[in-house]
Motif scaffolding. Sequence first.
Motif, mmCIF file in Angstrom:
data_model
loop_
_atom_site.group_PDB
_atom_site.id
_atom_site.type_symbol
_atom_site.label_atom_id
_atom_site.label_comp_id
_atom_site.label_asym_id
_atom_site.label_seq_id
_atom_site.Cartn_x
_atom_site.Cartn_y
_atom_site.Cartn_z
ATOM 1 N N GLY A 330 -12.498 -23.017 16.733
ATOM 2 C CA GLY A 330 -12.407 -22.767 18.286
ATOM 3 C C GLY A 330 -13.512 -22.067 18.851
ATOM 4 O O GLY A 330 -14.466 -22.003 18.240
ATOM 5 N N THR A 331 -13.246 -21.577 20.238
ATOM 6 C CA THR A 331 -14.483 -21.227 20.888
ATOM 7 C C THR A 331 -14.626 -19.567 20.783
ATOM 8 O O THR A 331 -13.573 -19.006 21.151
ATOM 9 C CB THR A 331 -14.591 -21.785 22.415
ATOM 10 O OG1 THR A 331 -14.671 -23.196 21.934
ATOM 11 C CG2 THR A 331 -15.534 -21.366 23.252
ATOM 12 N N THR A 332 -15.754 -19.025 20.949
ATOM 13 C CA THR A 332 -15.845 -17.529 21.062
ATOM 14 C C THR A 332 -16.855 -17.461 22.324
ATOM 15 O O THR A 332 -17.775 -18.196 22.444
ATOM 16 C CB THR A 332 -16.465 -16.988 19.943
ATOM 17 O OG1 THR A 332 -15.681 -17.132 18.758
ATOM 18 C CG2 THR A 332 -16.718 -15.568 20.284
ATOM 19 N N ILE A 333 -16.089 -16.607 23.420
ATOM 20 C CA ILE A 333 -16.996 -16.451 24.449
ATOM 21 C C ILE A 333 -17.274 -14.772 24.478
ATOM 22 O O ILE A 333 -16.575 -14.128 24.436
ATOM 23 C CB ILE A 333 -16.092 -16.817 25.666
ATOM 24 C CG1 ILE A 333 -15.694 -18.240 25.572
ATOM 25 C CG2 ILE A 333 -16.869 -16.361 27.107
ATOM 26 C CD1 ILE A 333 -14.725 -18.797 26.769
ATOM 27 N N ILE A 334 -18.530 -14.669 24.567
ATOM 28 C CA ILE A 334 -19.274 -13.211 24.607
ATOM 29 C C ILE A 334 -19.631 -13.102 26.227
ATOM 30 O O ILE A 334 -20.587 -13.846 26.497
ATOM 31 C CB ILE A 334 -20.387 -12.875 23.585
ATOM 32 C CG1 ILE A 334 -19.721 -13.233 22.296
ATOM 33 C CG2 ILE A 334 -20.906 -11.603 23.799
ATOM 34 C CD1 ILE A 334 -20.963 -13.334 21.226
ATOM 35 N N LYS A 335 -19.217 -12.226 26.911
ATOM 36 C CA LYS A 335 -19.762 -11.985 28.296
ATOM 37 C C LYS A 335 -19.945 -10.471 28.659
ATOM 38 O O LYS A 335 -19.474 -9.667 27.766
ATOM 39 C CB LYS A 335 -19.086 -12.824 29.336
ATOM 40 C CG LYS A 335 -17.492 -12.643 29.324
ATOM 41 C CD LYS A 335 -16.850 -13.612 30.485
ATOM 42 C CE LYS A 335 -15.635 -13.192 30.729
ATOM 43 N NZ LYS A 335 -14.593 -14.305 31.349
ATOM 44 N N ASP A 336 -20.508 -10.259 29.613
ATOM 45 C CA ASP A 336 -20.619 -8.703 30.069
ATOM 46 C C ASP A 336 -21.711 -7.946 29.212
ATOM 47 O O ASP A 336 -21.622 -6.986 29.070
ATOM 48 C CB ASP A 336 -19.395 -8.032 30.335
ATOM 49 C CG ASP A 336 -18.418 -8.707 31.093
ATOM 50 O OD1 ASP A 336 -18.790 -9.118 32.277
ATOM 51 O OD2 ASP A 336 -17.207 -8.831 30.898
ATOM 52 N N ALA A 337 -22.552 -8.859 28.597
ATOM 53 C CA ALA A 337 -23.501 -8.141 27.513
ATOM 54 C C ALA A 337 -24.907 -8.664 27.878
ATOM 55 O O ALA A 337 -25.625 -8.705 27.036
ATOM 56 C CB ALA A 337 -23.067 -8.808 26.241
ATOM 57 N N GLY A 338 -25.022 -8.275 29.234
ATOM 58 C CA GLY A 338 -26.539 -8.642 29.802
ATOM 59 C C GLY A 338 -27.461 -7.572 28.941
ATOM 60 O O GLY A 338 -28.678 -7.881 28.975
ATOM 61 N N ASP A 366 -26.362 -16.255 30.988
ATOM 62 C CA ASP A 366 -26.968 -14.911 31.468
ATOM 63 C C ASP A 366 -26.636 -13.626 30.759
ATOM 64 O O ASP A 366 -27.533 -12.871 30.475
ATOM 65 C CB ASP A 366 -26.560 -14.753 33.120
ATOM 66 C CG ASP A 366 -27.402 -15.837 33.806
ATOM 67 O OD1 ASP A 366 -28.109 -16.619 33.326
ATOM 68 O OD2 ASP A 366 -27.276 -15.697 35.126
ATOM 69 N N ASP A 367 -25.316 -13.389 30.479
ATOM 70 C CA ASP A 367 -24.819 -12.192 30.130
ATOM 71 C C ASP A 367 -24.110 -12.524 28.880
ATOM 72 O O ASP A 367 -23.292 -11.502 28.440
ATOM 73 C CB ASP A 367 -24.131 -11.459 31.046
ATOM 74 C CG ASP A 367 -22.646 -12.167 31.371
ATOM 75 O OD1 ASP A 367 -22.614 -13.346 30.792
ATOM 76 O OD2 ASP A 367 -21.768 -11.586 31.844
ATOM 77 N N GLY A 368 -24.472 -13.342 28.101
ATOM 78 C CA GLY A 368 -23.651 -13.507 26.634
ATOM 79 C C GLY A 368 -24.202 -14.868 26.082
ATOM 80 O O GLY A 368 -24.850 -15.252 26.257
ATOM 81 N N MET A 369 -23.019 -15.447 25.141
ATOM 82 C CA MET A 369 -23.067 -16.455 24.475
ATOM 83 C C MET A 369 -21.883 -17.167 24.384
ATOM 84 O O MET A 369 -20.897 -16.606 24.452
ATOM 85 C CB MET A 369 -23.626 -16.312 23.019
ATOM 86 C CG MET A 369 -24.971 -15.677 23.032
ATOM 87 S SD MET A 369 -25.638 -15.309 21.267
ATOM 88 C CE MET A 369 -25.176 -13.320 21.526
ATOM 89 N N ILE A 370 -21.822 -18.518 24.064
ATOM 90 C CA ILE A 370 -20.553 -19.197 23.855
ATOM 91 C C ILE A 370 -20.908 -20.202 22.510
ATOM 92 O O ILE A 370 -21.897 -20.823 22.389
ATOM 93 C CB ILE A 370 -20.273 -20.181 25.035
ATOM 94 C CG1 ILE A 370 -20.190 -19.409 26.241
ATOM 95 C CG2 ILE A 370 -18.989 -20.998 24.650
ATOM 96 C CD1 ILE A 370 -19.802 -20.358 27.688
ATOM 97 N N ILE A 371 -19.896 -19.970 21.698
ATOM 98 C CA ILE A 371 -19.987 -20.566 20.409
ATOM 99 C C ILE A 371 -18.922 -21.258 20.175
ATOM 100 O O ILE A 371 -17.691 -20.986 20.355
ATOM 101 C CB ILE A 371 -20.351 -19.591 19.388
ATOM 102 C CG1 ILE A 371 -21.471 -18.514 19.702
ATOM 103 C CG2 ILE A 371 -20.409 -19.997 17.970
ATOM 104 C CD1 ILE A 371 -21.039 -17.198 19.885
ATOM 105 N N HIS A 372 -18.862 -22.688 19.695
ATOM 106 C CA HIS A 372 -18.098 -23.619 19.389
ATOM 107 C C HIS A 372 -18.186 -23.538 17.654
ATOM 108 O O HIS A 372 -19.119 -24.022 17.250
ATOM 109 C CB HIS A 372 -18.410 -24.945 19.965
ATOM 110 C CG HIS A 372 -18.297 -24.805 21.547
ATOM 111 N ND1 HIS A 372 -17.312 -24.599 22.267
ATOM 112 C CD2 HIS A 372 -19.309 -24.874 22.329
ATOM 113 C CE1 HIS A 372 -17.556 -24.501 23.504
ATOM 114 N NE2 HIS A 372 -18.797 -24.652 23.676
ATOM 115 N N GLY A 373 -16.857 -23.294 17.248
ATOM 116 C CA GLY A 373 -17.049 -23.475 15.772
ATOM 117 C C GLY A 373 -15.624 -24.412 15.244
ATOM 118 O O GLY A 373 -15.010 -24.929 15.942
#
Length: 435
Positions: A330-338, A366-373
Amino acid sequence: METKIVEFTKPVLQGDMAVPGDKSISHRAVMLGSIAKGQTQITGFLDGEDCLHTIDIFRQLGVSIERDGTSVMIDSPGMQEWETPADNLYAGNSGTTARLMLGILAGSTINSVLTGDESLSKRPMNRVTLPLASMGASIAGDSDSNLLPISITGVTLSAIDYEMPVASAQVKSAILFAGLNAEGTTTISEETVSRDHTERMLLQFGAKIRVDGNKVHVKGGNVLHGTDVIVPGDISSAAFFMAAAAMIKGSSVTFTNVGLNPTRTGIIDVLESMGARVEILEKVDGIGEPYGTVNVSTEGLRGTEISGNLIPRLIDELPIIALMATQAVGTTIIKDAGELRVKETDRIAAVTSELKKIGANIEATDDGMIIHGPSKLSGGTLASYGDHRLGMMAGIAALVASSPIHIENPACIAVSYPGFFDDLEKLTVSKNAKG
Ligand code: S3P
């Protein structure tokens, strides 16, 4: 360029490990032991390059510091008696050394010039120098005192009420240290609480400090007295092996004496939300810092979202979490990590570029990463960018890659974890491990 080849065949991680001392706590123990009058004995000190720079700086100020491996004995005349250094004070790659020293030196009685390596000389210092200037500090450096080298003329400071615009323990700590010597009571408010090691240790050294929810108050005119400090293992170092155990079925690793300060345990929350098994086998509320024994094992991982208040509790773990997410369903969303963009390197750009090279499905925001696994990772050559956490991420990637990983400039790992590759080999059950 120096390159390290790391290769494993069908690895599984098994056993107990005690990671080296916590980097944040080790810095603060040397700083407070040098500010305080008298003797401070530190046990479990991290003998990584960053913390050794902090020791060298205080030696230049006339503080006696003897080190035998992870035991450090400080005998200080107290900060009022420090000597003006003959040379510049060099913080190396260490943002914590540079930013906390600015707060300490601003209210001292000496004049000094703080410098750093190429990476540190590009990192923003005005998050510290601006509030210090409003306390009356006399600080001068390039780009409006945003970049090292910065010269500091010690003066008597005035207290401030400061609302933190970024969640940063380095900024909070610099202002708290400045507040120790300022006239009046300094108050710092945080929207999101960052690591609180400074507050805990100031109490241990007898400072007049009060924590009240998201606010910290420190009274000026403190005279601190030396004390003993026990440094637990660094959960940010353990995180690399926690992630490895969580990615590889059949692994079971028990971390002993690892720091469990709630402002640092975001990695445990993420491991659990991704479906890893985390068992806290023992938790001790030690003098100053909680620590304990934690076991990590796995039956497979799923994607998750990491954002908001969780970010400061795992900011340094995001590179290894991104790697772990490549193995999750599935997908991992990392945000608010500028904030990742102003670490030892731009960790959003660097992690994305390196993991893509070995087949990850990852995009930068801009403020994170999106990873699809999950993705099958191949081998390849990964740059460390001179950033210890990128180098260690690459080392752990070798455990799940189908062929060898070549890590460029692996020496930078010594900043926080000099024995990283030895521990990696010790924990990995694999007949073909080499590197
Ligand atoms: C640290 C605080 C964090 C962290 C760094 C160590 C500290 O930085 O990333 O590795 O010891 O205070 P920020 O204060 O910039 O968030």
